[in-house]
Design a protein around this motif. Structure first.
Motif, mmCIF file in Angstrom:
data_model
loop_
_atom_site.group_PDB
_atom_site.id
_atom_site.type_symbol
_atom_site.label_atom_id
_atom_site.label_comp_id
_atom_site.label_asym_id
_atom_site.label_seq_id
_atom_site.Cartn_x
_atom_site.Cartn_y
_atom_site.Cartn_z
ATOM 1 N N ASP A 317 -1.609 -16.277 -5.205
ATOM 2 C CA ASP A 317 -3.068 -16.204 -5.239
ATOM 3 C C ASP A 317 -3.427 -14.718 -5.099
ATOM 4 N N VAL A 318 -3.273 -13.988 -6.214
ATOM 5 C CA VAL A 318 -3.409 -12.533 -6.103
ATOM 6 C C VAL A 318 -4.856 -12.045 -6.215
ATOM 7 N N GLY A 319 -5.085 -10.913 -5.594
ATOM 8 C CA GLY A 319 -6.402 -10.271 -5.666
ATOM 9 C C GLY A 319 -6.230 -8.823 -5.250
ATOM 10 N N ARG A 320 -7.312 -8.034 -5.317
ATOM 11 C CA ARG A 320 -7.214 -6.642 -4.876
ATOM 12 C C ARG A 320 -7.443 -6.611 -3.376
ATOM 13 N N LYS A 341 6.534 -6.129 26.102
ATOM 14 C CA LYS A 341 7.979 -5.909 26.138
ATOM 15 C C LYS A 341 8.340 -4.621 25.373
ATOM 16 N N VAL A 342 7.774 -4.466 24.218
ATOM 17 C CA VAL A 342 7.942 -3.228 23.446
ATOM 18 C C VAL A 342 6.552 -2.789 22.988
ATOM 19 N N SER A 343 6.434 -1.502 22.676
ATOM 20 C CA SER A 343 5.124 -1.061 22.180
ATOM 21 C C SER A 343 5.074 -1.269 20.666
ATOM 22 N N VAL A 344 3.971 -1.771 20.205
ATOM 23 C CA VAL A 344 3.813 -1.993 18.763
ATOM 24 C C VAL A 344 2.627 -1.161 18.297
ATOM 25 N N GLU A 345 2.895 -0.182 17.466
ATOM 26 C CA GLU A 345 1.831 0.750 17.068
ATOM 27 C C GLU A 345 1.627 0.767 15.559
ATOM 28 N N TYR A 346 0.384 0.961 15.190
ATOM 29 C CA TYR A 346 0.075 1.197 13.779
ATOM 30 C C TYR A 346 -0.011 2.699 13.596
ATOM 31 N N ALA A 347 0.985 3.265 12.934
ATOM 32 C CA ALA A 347 1.074 4.720 12.874
ATOM 33 C C ALA A 347 0.225 5.326 11.775
ATOM 34 N N GLY A 348 -0.691 4.565 11.288
ATOM 35 C CA GLY A 348 -1.637 5.165 10.343
ATOM 36 C C GLY A 348 -1.346 4.883 8.906
ATOM 37 N N GLY A 349 -2.179 5.462 8.083
ATOM 38 C CA GLY A 349 -2.144 5.183 6.649
ATOM 39 C C GLY A 349 -3.532 4.705 6.287
ATOM 40 N N THR A 350 -4.143 5.465 5.370
ATOM 41 C CA THR A 350 -5.503 5.082 4.984
ATOM 42 C C THR A 350 -5.430 3.932 3.994
ATOM 43 N N GLU A 351 -6.568 3.621 3.490
ATOM 44 C CA GLU A 351 -6.673 2.474 2.572
ATOM 45 C C GLU A 351 -5.685 2.594 1.394
ATOM 46 N N VAL A 352 -4.906 1.515 1.185
ATOM 47 C CA VAL A 352 -4.021 1.470 0.009
ATOM 48 C C VAL A 352 -4.309 0.175 -0.727
ATOM 49 N N GLU A 353 -5.054 0.297 -1.795
ATOM 50 C CA GLU A 353 -5.434 -0.904 -2.562
ATOM 51 C C GLU A 353 -4.285 -1.324 -3.475
ATOM 52 N N ALA A 354 -4.048 -2.609 -3.524
ATOM 53 C CA ALA A 354 -3.027 -3.106 -4.452
ATOM 54 C C ALA A 354 -3.358 -4.547 -4.797
ATOM 55 N N VAL A 384 4.423 0.866 12.585
ATOM 56 C CA VAL A 384 4.134 0.396 11.224
ATOM 57 C C VAL A 384 3.375 1.488 10.483
ATOM 58 N N ARG A 385 3.791 1.720 9.238
ATOM 59 C CA ARG A 385 3.143 2.762 8.441
ATOM 60 C C ARG A 385 2.832 2.188 7.053
ATOM 61 N N VAL A 386 1.726 2.642 6.487
ATOM 62 C CA VAL A 386 1.384 2.174 5.137
ATOM 63 C C VAL A 386 1.160 3.403 4.263
ATOM 64 N N GLY A 387 1.615 3.353 3.048
ATOM 65 C CA GLY A 387 1.410 4.515 2.174
ATOM 66 C C GLY A 387 1.548 4.112 0.722
ATOM 67 N N GLU A 388 1.651 5.115 -0.116
ATOM 68 C CA GLU A 388 1.848 4.804 -1.533
ATOM 69 C C GLU A 388 2.813 5.824 -2.140
ATOM 70 N N GLU A 389 3.502 5.368 -3.142
ATOM 71 C CA GLU A 389 4.477 6.257 -3.788
ATOM 72 C C GLU A 389 4.440 5.914 -5.267
ATOM 73 N N PRO A 463 4.330 -3.174 -6.520
ATOM 74 C CA PRO A 463 3.538 -2.440 -7.514
ATOM 75 C C PRO A 463 2.059 -2.581 -7.194
ATOM 76 N N ARG A 464 1.303 -1.470 -7.368
ATOM 77 C CA ARG A 464 -0.113 -1.531 -6.999
ATOM 78 C C ARG A 464 -0.924 -2.323 -8.009
ATOM 79 N N GLY A 465 -0.397 -2.434 -9.218
ATOM 80 C CA GLY A 465 -1.056 -3.309 -10.204
ATOM 81 C C GLY A 465 -2.282 -2.684 -10.825
ATOM 82 N N ASP A 466 -3.208 -3.562 -11.304
ATOM 83 C CA ASP A 466 -4.392 -3.155 -12.083
ATOM 84 C C ASP A 466 -5.126 -1.956 -11.479
ATOM 85 N N GLY A 467 -5.609 -1.112 -12.325
ATOM 86 C CA GLY A 467 -6.488 -0.049 -11.878
ATOM 87 C C GLY A 467 -5.758 1.151 -11.315
#
Ligand code: ADP
Length: 469
Positions: A317-320, A341-354, A384-389, A463-467
C-alpha cells in the motif's frame, strides 16, 4: 515419407529433368544441323550443275565427279523429262521423285522434296533447279537439274548420338539418385544422433546435452538451441527443488518453534487441572506462564503469516511518506519498550520523502530496533539515523551491543536462523527475514555491518521512487 527420401527424390527428379531437357535440346539441335547440312550440300550441287550447263558446257567427267562427292547424285533432264545424265540408277517401279523436277520445270523456280531414289537407308532429299539454256541452243537439251542425297548417314549418326545420350542421361540420373541419397543421409545423420540423445534425456537427468557436430550448420544450431533450453530447464528444476527444500525446512522449523510454547502451555494446563488450582500461588504463576507462552505463539504465528504473505507477493500500500517521521515514531516506541535498559536515540536526519508502504517500513524499523535493544547489554546505546544517497532513502540502526560473528553476517537474514541460539533473549529468528523481504518487495535491500563485542549497524535502503531527480 521421410525427409531423407523426399530430399533424394526431389534432387534426383530435378537433376533428371534438367538432363532430359538438355539432352532433347542437344539432340534436336544436332538433328537440324545434320539435316540442313545434307540439304545445303544438295542445293549447292544442283545450282552448280545448272550454272555449268547454263554457261553452255556439258557436264564433263570431272564435273560429275566433283558434283557427286559425299554421296550426292545428279540427274539432268530435258524439257520432256527424258533423262540425259544420271549418276544414280533410277528405280524400275517408276518412282523418280517426279513431283520435284516437274514442279521446277513448270514454275521455272527451284523445287525441293523427298523420295526414295538411291535405295540407300532412309529417304533422299531432292532439289531441282530449272536450267535456262543459252539462247540459240537446240531444243531437247537439258532443262532441269536435280540433285539428291540420302538422309541415311545423318540419321545413322543421330541414332548413335541418341543412344549414347540416352545411356548417358540414364547413368547420370542413377548416379544423381545415389548421390542425392547419400548426401541426404550424411546431412541428416546428426539428426538421428540428436533424436537418440534426446530420447535418453529424462526429468531426473537434465544435465545431459545433445551432441553438436557442427555448431555453424542448421542442425548444430538446433542442437545448441535445444541445449540452451535444457540448461534453462535444468536451472528451473534446480530452483524448484531448492524452493521445495526451503519450504520443507520452513514447515519443519515452524512446527518445531510452535511446539515449544505449546508443550509448556499443555504442561501448565495439566498442572492446573491436576492440583495447582488449590494452590493460588502456583495457579497464578501457571496462568502467567500460559499467557506468556500463548503471546509468544501469537507473535510467531503473525511472523509466519507476514512471511507467507510476502512470499505470495501481497500488494504494497505505497504512498509518499517521510522516512524520518516513521523512524522517529519507531524510536519512541522502542525507547518505551527498552524502559531505560539501553538508551535509544534518534540521531537526526531531516525529512526524506520516498515512496513506500508506511506500515511495512515501520515494521522493518521496529524489527531492527527491537533486535538492537534485545542484543545490547544494559547501559549500551542504540542510535537511529535517516538520510539519502543518490536515489535511495536510508534508515540506519546502530547499537553498541554484542555484534555478530563474521561467518554469521549473511546467515542472520535466513528464516529461523539465530546467530547465537544459546542467548535466551532471542526470538524465533524470523525478524530479519521479514525485514529483508519487505525491503526487497520495495526494490531495496538491507545491509549489515557488525563487529563482535562492539556493535552492529543495520541499514535499510529503498529507492525513493516518483519525483526523485
Ligand atoms: P530473532 O528473533 O532471533 O531476533 P532475527 O531474525 O531478528 O531473529 O535475528 C536473527 C539473529 O541475528 C538473531 O538471533 C541474532 O543472533 C542476530 N542479530 C540480529 N540483530 C542483531 C543485533 N543488533 N546485534 C547482534 N545480533 C543480532
Amino acid at each position: 515419407m521421410s525427409i531423407r527420401w523426399r530430399l533424394t527424390l526431389f534432387n534426383a527428379l530435378a537433376i533428371g529433368l534438367i538432363l532430359l531437357v538438355l539432352g532433347l535440346v542437344l539432340f534436336f539441335l544436332l538433328r537440324s544441323a545434320l539435316l540442313s547440312d545434307v540439304e545445303n550440300t544438295v542445293q549447292s550441287r544442283a545450282v552448280t550443275a545448272a550454272r555449268t550447263i547454263e554457261s553452255g558446257d556439258a557436264l564433263s567427267q570431272d564435273d560429275t565427279e566433283q558434283l557427286t562427292l559425299d554421296g550426292v547424285f545428279v540427274i539432268v533432264r530435258d524439257g520432256r523429262g527424258e533423262v540425259l545424265t544420271q549418276t544414280v540408277s533410277l528405280p524400275q517401279d517408276g518412282e523418280d521423285g517426279e513431283g520435284v523436277w516437274r514442279r521446277a520445270l513448270k514454275t521455272g523456280e527451284p523445287a525441293s522434296g523427298t523420295a526414295e531414289l538411291s535405295r540407300k537407308e532412309g529417304e533422299d532429299y531432292l532439289y531441282a533447279v530449272p536450267v535456262n539454256p543459252p539462247d540459240g541452243s537446240p531444243t531437247g537439251l537439258a532443262q532441269v537439274v536435280e540433285a539428291g542425297k540420302s538422309y541415311g548417314n545423318a540419321e545413322e549418326t543421330l541414332e548413335v548420338f541418341g543412344t549414347v545420350l540416352a545411356i548417358g542421361i540414364g547413368t547420370a540420373f542413377l548416379l544423381s539418385l545415389l548421390g542425392a541419397y547419400f548426401l541426404a543421409r550424411t546431412a541428416l545423420r546428426p539428426v538421428d544422433a540428436v533424436v537418440s540423445s534426446a530420447r535418453e534425456i529424462t526429468e531426473s537427468d537434465l544435465s545431459r546435452r545433445l551432441p553438436v557436430a557442427n555448431p555453424k550448420d542448421e542442425i548444430g544450431r538446433l542442437a545448441a538451441t535445444f541445449n540452451a533450453l535444457l540448461s534453462r530447464l535444468e536451472a528451473a528444476f534446480a530452483r524448484r527443488e531448492e524452493a521445495l527444500v526451503r519450504q520443507r525446512r520452513f514447515a519443519a522449523d515452524a512446527s518445531h518453534e510452535l511446539r515449544t510454547p505449546l508443550t509448556s502451555i499443555r504442561g501448565y494446563t495439566r498442572m492446573l487441572k491436576g492440583w495447582a488450582m488449590d494452590d493460588p500461588r502456583t495457579a497464578r504463576e501457571s496462568v502467567a506462564a500460559i499467557d506468556r507462552e500463548s503471546e509468544r505463539m501469537q507473535d510467531l504465528v503473525e511472523a509466519l503469516l507476514a512471511l507467507t504473505r510476502g512470499d505470495e507477493g501481497a500488494p504494497l500500500d505505497v504512498g509518499r511518506h517521510d522516512l524520518a517521521e516513521v523512524a522517529a515514531e519507531a524510536v519512541e516506541a522502542a525507547r518505551t519498550a527498552a524502559s531505560g535498559k539501553v538508551s535509544v536515540e534518534y540521531a537526526g536526519g531531516t525529512e526524506v520523502e520516498a515512496t513506500f508502504d508506511r506500515d511495512r517500513v515501520r515494521q522493518v524499523a521496529s524489527i531492527l530496533l527491537d533486535n538492537a535493544v534485545k542484543y545490547t547489554p544494559e547501559g549500551g546505546s542504540v542510535e537511529v539515523r535517516v538520510g539519502e544517497e543518490e536515489s535511495r532513502a536510508i534508515l540506519e540502526v546502530s547499537d553498541t551491543g554484542a555484534g555478530i560473528a563474521e561467518d554469521q553476517l549473511q546467515l542472520v537474514f535466513e528464516r529461523f536462523h539465530r546467530a547465537d541460539p544459546s542467548r535466551t533473549e532471542g526470538g524465533a529468528g524470523l525478524g530479519l527475514s521479514i525485514a529483508r523481504q519487505i525491503a526487497e518487495s520495495h526494490g531495496g535491500t538491507i545491509e549489515v555491518d557488525s563487529e563482535q563485542g562492539k556493535g552492529s549497524t543495520f541499514t535499510l535502503l529503498i529507492p525513493r521512487g516518483d519525483g526523485v531527480p
